[in-house]
Design an enzyme around this catalytic site. Structure first.
Site, mmCIF file in Angstrom:
data_model
loop_
_atom_site.group_PDB
_atom_site.id
_atom_site.type_symbol
_atom_site.label_atom_id
_atom_site.label_comp_id
_atom_site.label_asym_id
_atom_site.label_seq_id
_atom_site.Cartn_x
_atom_site.Cartn_y
_atom_site.Cartn_z
ATOM 1 N N ASP A 35 106.672 -2.802 48.981
ATOM 2 C CA ASP A 35 106.918 -3.354 50.323
ATOM 3 C C ASP A 35 106.620 -2.311 51.400
ATOM 4 O OD1 ASP A 35 107.633 -5.295 52.127
ATOM 5 O OD2 ASP A 35 109.795 -4.984 51.913
ATOM 6 N N GLY A 38 102.825 -3.337 56.112
ATOM 7 C CA GLY A 38 102.702 -3.689 57.528
ATOM 8 C C GLY A 38 103.362 -2.640 58.415
ATOM 9 N N TRP A 40 104.019 0.442 57.643
ATOM 10 C CA TRP A 40 103.269 1.711 57.532
ATOM 11 C C TRP A 40 102.137 1.723 58.562
ATOM 12 C CZ3 TRP A 40 98.170 2.989 56.621
ATOM 13 C CH2 TRP A 40 97.912 4.317 56.278
ATOM 14 N N HIS A 52 97.627 -2.815 54.160
ATOM 15 C CA HIS A 52 97.375 -3.442 52.856
ATOM 16 C C HIS A 52 96.273 -2.697 52.102
ATOM 17 C CE1 HIS A 52 100.163 -6.565 53.692
ATOM 18 N NE2 HIS A 52 99.445 -7.174 54.618
ATOM 19 N N THR A 81 105.317 -16.153 45.992
ATOM 20 C CA THR A 81 105.100 -17.573 46.321
ATOM 21 C C THR A 81 105.499 -17.856 47.771
ATOM 22 O OG1 THR A 81 107.257 -17.971 45.274
ATOM 23 C CG2 THR A 81 105.316 -18.567 43.999
ATOM 24 N N ARG A 86 102.675 -16.521 55.575
ATOM 25 C CA ARG A 86 102.088 -15.584 56.563
ATOM 26 C C ARG A 86 100.855 -16.195 57.222
ATOM 27 N NH1 ARG A 86 103.067 -9.502 54.280
ATOM 28 N NH2 ARG A 86 105.208 -9.860 53.613
ATOM 29 N N LEU A 146 98.437 1.835 29.075
ATOM 30 C CA LEU A 146 99.377 1.204 30.009
ATOM 31 C C LEU A 146 99.003 -0.257 30.302
ATOM 32 C CD1 LEU A 146 101.599 1.932 32.407
ATOM 33 C CD2 LEU A 146 99.579 1.684 33.818
ATOM 34 N N ARG A 203 112.041 -0.473 44.748
ATOM 35 C CA ARG A 203 111.575 -1.186 45.940
ATOM 36 C C ARG A 203 111.388 -0.174 47.051
ATOM 37 N NH1 ARG A 203 112.597 -7.077 48.464
ATOM 38 N NH2 ARG A 203 111.274 -6.797 50.282
ATOM 39 N N LEU A 210 115.857 -8.581 46.410
ATOM 40 C CA LEU A 210 114.877 -8.835 45.341
ATOM 41 C C LEU A 210 113.726 -9.730 45.789
ATOM 42 C CD1 LEU A 210 117.195 -9.234 42.213
ATOM 43 C CD2 LEU A 210 115.831 -7.258 42.901
HETATM 44 C C1 IPE Z 1 108.219 -8.930 48.708
HETATM 45 O O1 IPE Z 1 107.982 -8.429 49.979
HETATM 46 C C2 IPE Z 1 106.943 -9.424 48.104
HETATM 47 C C3 IPE Z 1 105.942 -8.410 47.786
HETATM 48 C C4 IPE Z 1 106.089 -7.124 47.903
HETATM 49 C C5 IPE Z 1 104.703 -8.922 47.267
HETATM 50 P P1 IPE Z 1 108.184 -9.328 51.285
HETATM 51 O O2 IPE Z 1 107.801 -8.473 52.424
HETATM 52 O O3 IPE Z 1 107.459 -10.606 51.120
HETATM 53 O O4 IPE Z 1 109.742 -9.615 51.244
HETATM 54 P P2 IPE Z 1 110.741 -10.080 52.396
HETATM 55 O O5 IPE Z 1 110.098 -11.231 53.114
HETATM 56 O O6 IPE Z 1 110.934 -8.914 53.316
HETATM 57 O O7 IPE Z 1 111.996 -10.444 51.679
HETATM 58 C C1 IPE Z 2 104.026 -5.588 51.181
HETATM 59 O O1 IPE Z 2 103.997 -5.157 52.486
HETATM 60 C C2 IPE Z 2 102.804 -6.381 50.787
HETATM 61 C C3 IPE Z 2 103.050 -7.819 50.633
HETATM 62 C C4 IPE Z 2 104.186 -8.424 50.729
HETATM 63 C C5 IPE Z 2 101.891 -8.625 50.367
HETATM 64 P P1 IPE Z 2 104.387 -6.110 53.707
HETATM 65 O O2 IPE Z 2 103.178 -6.828 54.152
HETATM 66 O O3 IPE Z 2 105.529 -6.978 53.333
HETATM 67 O O4 IPE Z 2 104.816 -5.051 54.785
HETATM 68 P P2 IPE Z 2 106.043 -5.165 55.782
HETATM 69 O O5 IPE Z 2 107.250 -5.457 54.948
HETATM 70 O O6 IPE Z 2 105.722 -6.264 56.728
HETATM 71 O O7 IPE Z 2 106.112 -3.815 56.415
HETATM 72 MG MG MG Z 3 107.530 -6.833 53.502
#
Ligand code: IPE
Ligand code: IPE
Ligand code: MG
Length: 257
Positions: A35, A38, A40, A52, A81, A86, A146, A203, A210
């Site tokens: 996570d 965005g 970062w 990304h 899912t 987004r 792995l 995480r 989760l």
């Molecule tokens: C969890 O991150 C899903 C992935 C890392 C692929 P999200 O950014 O989607 O989670 P929420 O919305 O903050 O719970």
């Molecule tokens: C994790 O980073 C990647 C995915 C969920 C696809 P995010 O895109 O959720 O980044 P933040 O949480 O908005 O910073």
């Molecule tokens: Mg996120």
């Protein structure tokens, strides 16, 4: 105070290196909720997609380290899912990344004997994403190193709903009776069938939740959270998580041995 800080920090890092050299308990299966891509990017005044992209490159670095540590399975949450909510532009970009990742890194992954697998609703992915990933799965299926298990369009609740449906259908067709249903049967019908349960969940980026990831499989997993955003999650962070894991006492409801 800065000048006072660094030698101590350095010493602690040296100690950490030593501790990890003696690392005996390496988790077999590490799962990571990657996570913070965005955030970062945002912190650097860059668009989300740049986060990304950097996050994608970090996967290769972490896979290499995991392989070196002797971890057997690395499950990475790449797209949930719920991530379809987004903006289309971002979803389209994310769906393009597996191909870009594999175009760039598949030869190296093959060389490192990595086996690629996925969990999630594969059929619902765009065709170009499926093609790239399927090619990598086929190309690496006989590799013995792995297992890089990518959670793509994965959601734990829908996984459990599918499992309940499949068991119910078998009961209805008299293939099994209600009394046959047990924990092993449920585990065997999840996307993760034939994989060990995660020993350690990491995480990144500060959220302590989760987000619909492996709800059944994480029942006795050790959790480790860090504020570091995924693109910045590096060797030092990874080692810290592994070291923390090594110090945990897993009791599974019993008493310490
Ligand atoms: C969890 O991150 C899903 C992935 C890392 C692929 P999200 O950014 O989607 O989670 P929420 O919305 O903050 O719970
Ligand atoms: C994790 O980073 C990647 C995915 C969920 C696809 P995010 O895109 O959720 O980044 P933040 O949480 O908005 O910073
Ligand atoms: Mg996120």
């Amino acid at each position: 105070m800065g000048f006072l800080k660094w030698p101590f920090k350095d010493k602690r890092n040296q100690q950490m290196e030593q501790d990890l050299d003696q690392l005996k308990i390496v988790p077999d299966h590490v799962a990571i909720i990657m996570d913070g891509n965005g955030r970062w990017a945002n912190k650097r005044g860059l668009p989300r997609f740049a986060g990304h992209k950097e996050g994608m490159d970090n996967i290769k670095r972490i896979v290499k380290l995991a392989n070196g540590y002797g971890i057997k399975v690395l499950t990475l949450y790449a797209f949930s899912t719920e991530n379809w909510k987004r903006p289309k532009q971002e979803v389209d970009y994310l769906m393009m990344l597996p191909k870009e990742f594999l175009d760039t890194y598949l030869p190296e992954l093959i060389e490192e004997n990595v086996q690629i697998k996925t969990i999630g609703h594969f059929e619902d992915l765009p065709k170009h994403t499926k093609q790239a990933v399927q090619h990598a799965i086929d190309r690496t299926q006989d590799n013995t190193g792995l297992i890089l298990n990518i959670a793509l369009n994965y959601g734990s609740r829908s996984e459990l709903v599918e499992t309940v449906k499949s068991i119910t259908a078998d009961v209805k067709a008299n293939h099994i009776s209600v009394e046959d249903i047990n924990e092993a049967m449920i585990s065997d019908r999840l996307f993760t069938a034939r994989l060990p349960e995660p020993d350690l969940l990491i995480r990144t980026s500060g959220e302590i939740r989760l987000s619909n990831f492996l709800l059944w499989q994480l029942a006795y997993t050790e959790f480790w959270f860090t504020d570091v955003h995924w693109p910045a999650f590096n060797e030092k962070e990874f080692k810290q998580a592994l070291l923390a894991y090594q110090q945990r006492k897993r009791r599974y409801g019993g008493l310490e041995a």
